[in-house]
Design a protein around this motif. Structure first.
Motif, PDB file in Angstrom:
ATOM      1  N   PHE A  17       0.743  -1.243   0.041  1.00 45.84           N
ATOM      2  CA  PHE A  17      -0.044   0.061  -0.023  1.00 45.84           C
ATOM      3  C   PHE A  17       0.701   1.263  -0.019  1.00 45.84           C
ATOM      4  CE2 PHE A  17      -3.394   2.713   0.990  1.00 45.84           C
ATOM      5  CZ  PHE A  17      -2.994   3.660   2.058  1.00 45.84           C
ATOM      6  N   VAL A  18       0.320   2.401  -0.721  1.00 45.87           N
ATOM      7  CA  VAL A  18       1.078   3.543  -0.759  1.00 45.87           C
ATOM      8  C   VAL A  18       0.191   4.662  -0.222  1.00 45.87           C
ATOM      9  CG1 VAL A  18       2.148   5.342  -2.129  1.00 45.87           C
ATOM     10  CG2 VAL A  18       2.508   2.716  -2.689  1.00 45.87           C
ATOM     11  N   ALA A  19      -0.782   4.679  -0.658  1.00 44.66           N
ATOM     12  CA  ALA A  19      -1.995   5.836  -0.493  1.00 44.66           C
ATOM     13  C   ALA A  19      -3.233   5.541  -1.037  1.00 44.66           C
ATOM     14  CB  ALA A  19      -1.280   7.110  -1.141  1.00 44.66           C
TER      15      ALA A  19
ATOM     16  N   TYR B  80      -1.943   7.127   4.043  1.00 46.00           N
ATOM     17  CA  TYR B  80      -0.520   6.898   3.425  1.00 46.00           C
ATOM     18  C   TYR B  80       0.217   5.976   4.174  1.00 46.00           C
ATOM     19  CZ  TYR B  80      -1.438  11.389   1.100  1.00 46.00           C
ATOM     20  OH  TYR B  80      -1.955  12.620   0.282  1.00 46.00           O
ATOM     21  N   LYS B  81       1.106   5.407   3.425  1.00 45.54           N
ATOM     22  CA  LYS B  81       1.774   4.487   3.979  1.00 45.54           C
ATOM     23  C   LYS B  81       3.114   5.522   4.769  1.00 45.54           C
ATOM     24  CE  LYS B  81       6.054   1.676   2.706  1.00 45.54           C
ATOM     25  NZ  LYS B  81       5.775   0.616   3.223  1.00 45.54           N
TER      26      LYS B  81
ATOM     27  N   ARG C  52       5.699  13.128   1.453  1.00 44.20           N
ATOM     28  CA  ARG C  52       6.572  13.352   0.151  1.00 44.20           C
ATOM     29  C   ARG C  52       5.398  12.624  -0.852  1.00 44.20           C
ATOM     30  NH1 ARG C  52      10.442   9.578  -1.038  1.00 44.20           N
ATOM     31  NH2 ARG C  52       9.422   7.927   0.150  1.00 44.20           N
ATOM     32  N   PHE C  53       4.428  12.125  -0.567  1.00 42.11           N
ATOM     33  CA  PHE C  53       3.679  11.571  -1.906  1.00 42.11           C
ATOM     34  C   PHE C  53       2.136  12.530  -1.374  1.00 42.11           C
ATOM     35  CE2 PHE C  53       5.623   7.553  -3.088  1.00 42.11           C
ATOM     36  CZ  PHE C  53       6.634   8.129  -3.285  1.00 42.11           C
TER      37      PHE C  53
ATOM     38  N   TYR D 105      -4.789  10.864  -8.893  1.00 41.40           N
ATOM     39  CA  TYR D 105      -3.289  11.419  -8.783  1.00 41.40           C
ATOM     40  C   TYR D 105      -2.466  10.824  -7.726  1.00 41.40           C
ATOM     41  CZ  TYR D 105      -5.562  14.575 -12.346  1.00 41.40           C
ATOM     42  OH  TYR D 105      -6.357  15.173 -13.456  1.00 41.40           O
ATOM     43  N   LEU D 106      -1.185  10.731  -7.943  1.00 40.83           N
ATOM     44  CA  LEU D 106      -0.274  10.491  -7.041  1.00 40.83           C
ATOM     45  C   LEU D 106       0.912  11.466  -7.356  1.00 40.83           C
ATOM     46  CD1 LEU D 106       0.193   9.086  -4.306  1.00 40.83           C
ATOM     47  CD2 LEU D 106       1.543   7.197  -5.762  1.00 40.83           C
ATOM     48  N   GLN D 107       1.222  12.457  -6.568  1.00 43.87           N
ATOM     49  CA  GLN D 107       2.268  13.215  -6.824  1.00 43.87           C
ATOM     50  C   GLN D 107       3.234  12.623  -5.805  1.00 43.87           C
ATOM     51  OE1 GLN D 107       2.554  16.317  -8.455  1.00 43.87           O
ATOM     52  NE2 GLN D 107       4.820  16.178  -7.983  1.00 43.87           N
ATOM     53  N   LEU D 108       4.606  12.647  -6.428  1.00 49.26           N
ATOM     54  CA  LEU D 108       5.763  11.896  -5.883  1.00 49.26           C
ATOM     55  C   LEU D 108       6.789  13.270  -5.825  1.00 49.26           C
ATOM     56  CD1 LEU D 108       5.816   8.635  -8.071  1.00 49.26           C
ATOM     57  CD2 LEU D 108       4.594   9.212  -5.947  1.00 49.26           C
TER      58      LEU D 108
END
Length: 126
Positions: free
Chosen positions: A47-49, A60-61, A67-68, A80-83
Motif C-alpha cells: 500500500f502507498v496511499a 498514506y504509508k 513526500r507523496f 493522481y499521486l504526486q511523488l
C-alpha cells in the motif's frame, strides 16, 4: 466494470518528482475509493496511499507521508499521486486500484480492491 489506466511513470534522479495519473472509465468513478500500490522486484505489492470517494479523507504509508500526495478529480474521472523527494527505494511498478465496498483502514489491504490498472514503472536513480 471499471477500467483503470495509469500514466506518468519514468526515470528520475533521487530528490526528483513525478506525477502519476490514473484515468478511470466504466462504472461511476465518484462512488469508489481509490488507492495506489507499488511492487518492487522480488517483493510483495504494498500500500502507498488511498483516498475516499469524496476526496476528504486520505491515507498514506508511513514512509511516504510528507513526500507523496494523493488527490482526485471526479469531474475528470482521474486520481493522481504526486511523488516528491523521491528515493531509490521508491523504485517500483505503481498500480492504481478501485475499491467498491470498503473504506477507512480497509483501504490499505490489496484484497479489498476490485479493479486494478496495468501499472506504471517508476525508477529512481541514486
Amino acid at each position: 466494470q471499471v477500467q483503470l489506466v495509469e500514466s506518468g511513470g519514468g526515470l528520475v534522479q533521487a530528490g526528483g518528482s513525478l506525477r502519476l495519473s490514473c484515468a478511470a472509465s466504466g462504472r461511476t468513478f465518484s462512488n469508489n475509493a481509490m488507492g495506489w500500490f507499488r511492487q518492487a522486484p522480488g517483493k510483495e505489492r504494498e500500500f502507498v496511499a488511498a483516498i475516499s470517494w469524496s476526496g476528504d479523507r486520505t491515507y498514506y504509508k508511513d514512509s511516504v507521508k510528507g513526500r507523496f500526495t494523493i488527490s482526485r478529480d471526479n469531474t475528470k474521472n482521474t486520481v493522481y499521486l504526486q511523488l516528491t523527494t523521491l528515493k531509490p527505494e521508491d523504485t517500483a511498478v505503481y498500480y492504481c486500484a478501485a475499491c467498491l465496498y470498503s473504506s477507512g483502514t480497509y483501504l490499505v489491504t490489496p484484497s479489498n480492491y476490485n479493479y486494478w490498472g496495468q501499472g506504471t514503472q517508476v525508477t529512481v536513480s541514486s
